[in-house]
Design a protein around this motif. Sequence first.
Motif, PDB file in Angstrom:
ATOM      1  N   ILE A 133      -6.259  33.465  21.386  1.00 15.68           N
ATOM      2  CA  ILE A 133      -7.617  33.412  21.941  1.00 15.68           C
ATOM      3  C   ILE A 133      -8.490  32.459  21.130  1.00 15.68           C
ATOM      4  CG2 ILE A 133      -9.732  34.748  22.339  1.00 15.68           C
ATOM      5  CD1 ILE A 133      -7.934  37.179  22.928  1.00 15.68           C
ATOM      6  N   VAL A 134      -8.448  32.613  19.802  1.00  7.00           N
ATOM      7  CA  VAL A 134      -9.294  31.785  18.936  1.00  7.00           C
ATOM      8  C   VAL A 134      -8.881  30.317  19.001  1.00  7.00           C
ATOM      9  CG1 VAL A 134     -10.004  31.354  16.544  1.00  7.00           C
ATOM     10  CG2 VAL A 134      -9.810  33.706  17.370  1.00  7.00           C
ATOM     11  N   LEU A 135      -7.574  30.045  18.945  1.00  8.41           N
ATOM     12  CA  LEU A 135      -7.104  28.660  18.982  1.00  8.41           C
ATOM     13  C   LEU A 135      -7.448  27.984  20.311  1.00  8.41           C
ATOM     14  CD1 LEU A 135      -3.606  28.702  17.216  1.00  8.41           C
ATOM     15  CD2 LEU A 135      -5.719  27.656  16.402  1.00  8.41           C
ATOM     16  N   LEU A 136      -7.339  28.729  21.407  1.00  6.80           N
ATOM     17  CA  LEU A 136      -7.697  28.157  22.706  1.00  6.80           C
ATOM     18  C   LEU A 136      -9.174  27.761  22.728  1.00  6.80           C
ATOM     19  CD1 LEU A 136      -6.969  27.444  25.640  1.00  6.80           C
ATOM     20  CD2 LEU A 136      -7.550  29.802  26.259  1.00  6.80           C
ATOM     21  N   PHE A 137     -10.027  28.635  22.193  1.00  8.60           N
ATOM     22  CA  PHE A 137     -11.467  28.339  22.150  1.00  8.60           C
ATOM     23  C   PHE A 137     -11.751  27.122  21.273  1.00  8.60           C
ATOM     24  CE2 PHE A 137     -15.586  28.813  20.033  1.00  8.60           C
ATOM     25  CZ  PHE A 137     -16.430  28.793  21.144  1.00  8.60           C
ATOM     26  N   LEU A 138     -11.135  27.072  20.088  1.00  2.44           N
ATOM     27  CA  LEU A 138     -11.373  25.965  19.167  1.00  2.44           C
ATOM     28  C   LEU A 138     -10.880  24.632  19.737  1.00  2.44           C
ATOM     29  CD1 LEU A 138     -10.398  27.621  15.744  1.00  2.44           C
ATOM     30  CD2 LEU A 138     -12.696  27.106  16.575  1.00  2.44           C
ATOM     31  N   ARG A 139      -9.751  24.676  20.454  1.00  5.23           N
ATOM     32  CA  ARG A 139      -9.194  23.445  21.025  1.00  5.23           C
ATOM     33  C   ARG A 139     -10.006  22.908  22.192  1.00  5.23           C
ATOM     34  NH1 ARG A 139      -3.249  26.041  20.468  1.00  5.23           N
ATOM     35  NH2 ARG A 139      -2.592  24.987  18.547  1.00  5.23           N
ATOM     36  N   LYS A 177      -7.031  15.645  15.555  1.00  2.00           N
ATOM     37  CA  LYS A 177      -8.072  16.636  15.828  1.00  2.00           C
ATOM     38  C   LYS A 177      -7.472  18.023  16.005  1.00  2.00           C
ATOM     39  CE  LYS A 177     -11.482  13.541  17.947  1.00  2.00           C
ATOM     40  NZ  LYS A 177     -12.260  13.239  19.176  1.00  2.00           N
ATOM     41  N   ASN A 178      -6.379  18.102  16.762  1.00  3.97           N
ATOM     42  CA  ASN A 178      -5.726  19.391  16.955  1.00  3.97           C
ATOM     43  C   ASN A 178      -5.173  19.931  15.640  1.00  3.97           C
ATOM     44  OD1 ASN A 178      -4.465  21.540  18.660  1.00  3.97           O
ATOM     45  ND2 ASN A 178      -2.601  20.614  17.898  1.00  3.97           N
ATOM     46  N   THR A 179      -4.629  19.038  14.827  1.00  4.57           N
ATOM     47  CA  THR A 179      -4.097  19.445  13.523  1.00  4.57           C
ATOM     48  C   THR A 179      -5.199  20.009  12.638  1.00  4.57           C
ATOM     49  OG1 THR A 179      -2.407  17.720  13.674  1.00  4.57           O
ATOM     50  CG2 THR A 179      -2.821  18.651  11.496  1.00  4.57           C
ATOM     51  N   ASN A 180      -6.360  19.376  12.625  1.00  2.00           N
ATOM     52  CA  ASN A 180      -7.488  19.868  11.825  1.00  2.00           C
ATOM     53  C   ASN A 180      -7.944  21.248  12.278  1.00  2.00           C
ATOM     54  OD1 ASN A 180      -7.614  17.601  10.178  1.00  2.00           O
ATOM     55  ND2 ASN A 180      -9.025  16.512  11.532  1.00  2.00           N
ATOM     56  N   ILE A 181      -7.922  21.472  13.588  1.00  3.69           N
ATOM     57  CA  ILE A 181      -8.286  22.788  14.131  1.00  3.69           C
ATOM     58  C   ILE A 181      -7.326  23.852  13.626  1.00  3.69           C
ATOM     59  CG2 ILE A 181      -8.330  24.165  16.268  1.00  3.69           C
ATOM     60  CD1 ILE A 181      -9.391  21.587  17.661  1.00  3.69           C
ATOM     61  N   GLU A 182      -6.027  23.545  13.658  1.00  2.00           N
ATOM     62  CA  GLU A 182      -5.016  24.509  13.220  1.00  2.00           C
ATOM     63  C   GLU A 182      -5.100  24.774  11.716  1.00  2.00           C
ATOM     64  OE1 GLU A 182      -1.391  22.860  14.681  1.00  2.00           O
ATOM     65  OE2 GLU A 182      -1.696  23.620  16.730  1.00  2.00           O
ATOM     66  N   VAL A 198      -3.045  20.995  23.934  1.00  2.00           N
ATOM     67  CA  VAL A 198      -2.360  20.296  22.845  1.00  2.00           C
ATOM     68  C   VAL A 198      -1.720  19.017  23.375  1.00  2.00           C
ATOM     69  CG1 VAL A 198      -0.412  20.403  21.229  1.00  2.00           C
ATOM     70  CG2 VAL A 198      -1.944  22.361  21.454  1.00  2.00           C
ATOM     71  N   THR A 199      -1.125  19.110  24.570  1.00  3.13           N
ATOM     72  CA  THR A 199      -0.540  17.927  25.213  1.00  3.13           C
ATOM     73  C   THR A 199      -1.614  16.878  25.482  1.00  3.13           C
ATOM     74  OG1 THR A 199       1.149  19.313  26.262  1.00  3.13           O
ATOM     75  CG2 THR A 199       0.800  17.116  27.199  1.00  3.13           C
ATOM     76  N   TYR A 200      -2.805  17.335  25.867  1.00  3.51           N
ATOM     77  CA  TYR A 200      -3.916  16.408  26.105  1.00  3.51           C
ATOM     78  C   TYR A 200      -4.283  15.666  24.816  1.00  3.51           C
ATOM     79  CZ  TYR A 200      -8.525  14.631  27.315  1.00  3.51           C
ATOM     80  OH  TYR A 200      -9.598  13.803  27.526  1.00  3.51           O
ATOM     81  N   TYR A 201      -4.355  16.412  23.707  1.00  3.47           N
ATOM     82  CA  TYR A 201      -4.664  15.777  22.421  1.00  3.47           C
ATOM     83  C   TYR A 201      -3.588  14.752  22.045  1.00  3.47           C
ATOM     84  CZ  TYR A 201      -8.579  18.839  21.130  1.00  3.47           C
ATOM     85  OH  TYR A 201      -9.791  19.476  21.065  1.00  3.47           O
ATOM     86  N   GLU A 202      -2.320  15.130  22.241  1.00  3.76           N
ATOM     87  CA  GLU A 202      -1.218  14.236  21.874  1.00  3.76           C
ATOM     88  C   GLU A 202      -1.206  12.985  22.747  1.00  3.76           C
ATOM     89  OE1 GLU A 202       1.892  17.709  20.297  1.00  3.76           O
ATOM     90  OE2 GLU A 202       2.142  16.811  22.286  1.00  3.76           O
ATOM     91  N   GLY A 203      -1.368  13.179  24.064  1.00  8.58           N
ATOM     92  CA  GLY A 203      -1.328  12.051  24.982  1.00  8.58           C
ATOM     93  C   GLY A 203      -2.493  11.094  24.812  1.00  8.58           C
ATOM     94  N   SER A 204      -3.648  11.634  24.396  1.00 10.26           N
ATOM     95  CA  SER A 204      -4.834  10.793  24.218  1.00 10.26           C
ATOM     96  C   SER A 204      -4.931  10.203  22.811  1.00 10.26           C
ATOM     97  CB  SER A 204      -6.103  11.606  24.510  1.00 10.26           C
ATOM     98  OG  SER A 204      -6.191  12.728  23.654  1.00 10.26           O
ATOM     99  N   GLY A 205      -3.905  10.464  21.996  1.00  5.51           N
ATOM    100  CA  GLY A 205      -3.884   9.888  20.648  1.00  5.51           C
ATOM    101  C   GLY A 205      -4.775  10.602  19.661  1.00  5.51           C
ATOM    102  N   ASN A 206      -5.120  11.868  19.951  1.00  3.83           N
ATOM    103  CA  ASN A 206      -6.012  12.631  19.071  1.00  3.83           C
ATOM    104  C   ASN A 206      -5.306  13.827  18.433  1.00  3.83           C
ATOM    105  OD1 ASN A 206      -8.449  11.111  19.477  1.00  3.83           O
ATOM    106  ND2 ASN A 206      -8.567  12.012  21.523  1.00  3.83           N
TER     107      ASN A 206
END
Length: 410
Positions: free
Chosen positions: A379-385, A342-347, A331-339
């Motif tokens: 488990i599922v969220l980790l896989f999707l992310r 994408k993480n929000t859509n997954i959730e 999640v930190t990677y998504y936030e730091g890279s400006g994405n």
Amino acid sequence: EIRLSLVGSEMCIRDRSIPIHLKFAGTEHYGQYIFLHLLSSLGLLLNFGIGKITSINISRNTNKNKIAYSGIRVTAKNCSVILILIAFAYVANNFLNFVSNENLMLIATSVLLTIFFVTLESVFVGNRIFVGLMLINLLYYGFSLSLPSIFLFFQYYNYQEVFFGSILIKLIVVLLSTTYLIKYNYIKFHKIKNYTNFKSSKWFSISLFLSQIYDFSDKYLVKTLLGPAALAIYAVPQQLSGKLSIFSKGFSSVLLPSISLSEKKQTQNKSFLLTLKLFIFVLPIILFSFFFISDYFLILWLGINYPAEILQLLKIFIIVNWFACLSHLFVTYYEGSGNVKKNTNIEILFLPIFIPFLILASISKSLILIAMVMLGKEIVLLFLRTFKLIKKIKIIPIMYLAVSYTHLTL
């Protein structure tokens, strides 16, 4: 050495405070106390992502102190609006009697302090003041939860009085943090209105709202359907295993500005890869070792007559928090890279699946089943992310193998 001593002190106090609280006040009192802290976490949501945006902008720009002031000014405006809404809620509550006015004021004060603290914390993150960051985090999130249990020695058995002690600690931390940042020129007052861009606040806010659902809805349902005593039994192993998140959040605080800079320069972040290896390969060995002594540890910690469910819940939540640590890094990677979008859509995608399972588990009134649903969620969220990042981060397939092997072994 300073960081280790701070972490060790907080862990020691927390480890002693829980059995003291349960012994002197009982599980129902502790459940009510934890529930007030749970409601205080709404401050993380009502910050509306201003803290995250401020830390990223500070790390990317030279006028750091002016950006910090812009973030604090926007936060203060938000707090003013929320304070007006609280005043309306207080008046309405006098007619509806939804909660006691004392609880409402305690929760409101704690929420406002948390909103402001999150932005102050972001200034520490953006400027890489990591020793100071760890200190204020331990005081605000750790000591404020644990230290007030000392009131029980003086026969203050009202959970509201104990929670008031938490608020005093939080207020002191906010005041000291503000004073430090102003004194050392990390915050510079200016009159420019739009010094930094908070347009992405929408996606951060949605992400924070989803985090509230994913991270806290189980505890809300336990308190509502099973009562405060059940919440205490459920929360004790969660708090103990939740110590793992101290490390992942600490690493994330360091990585967020680092990833932001790496993405700006279009280079690979070695610190992120090294952190992943630590959490994938080293942490499971420690967890596996703890499984063999967990029963003896609980006897020493809570006494020989501790509720049997706590041992089962502890083992489940240890695995849950390991997955959560890995997920938090991505999640930190998504936030730091400006994405963050994408993480929000997954959730959002997974939410309609998660909620029905959690409700069914809660209706069954089985704490173990609720904990298993939380494990499945992680488990599922980790896989999707991570699935779409396989080509970019080569270690992810190895992580899948390590996670599968550890999960089957444990």
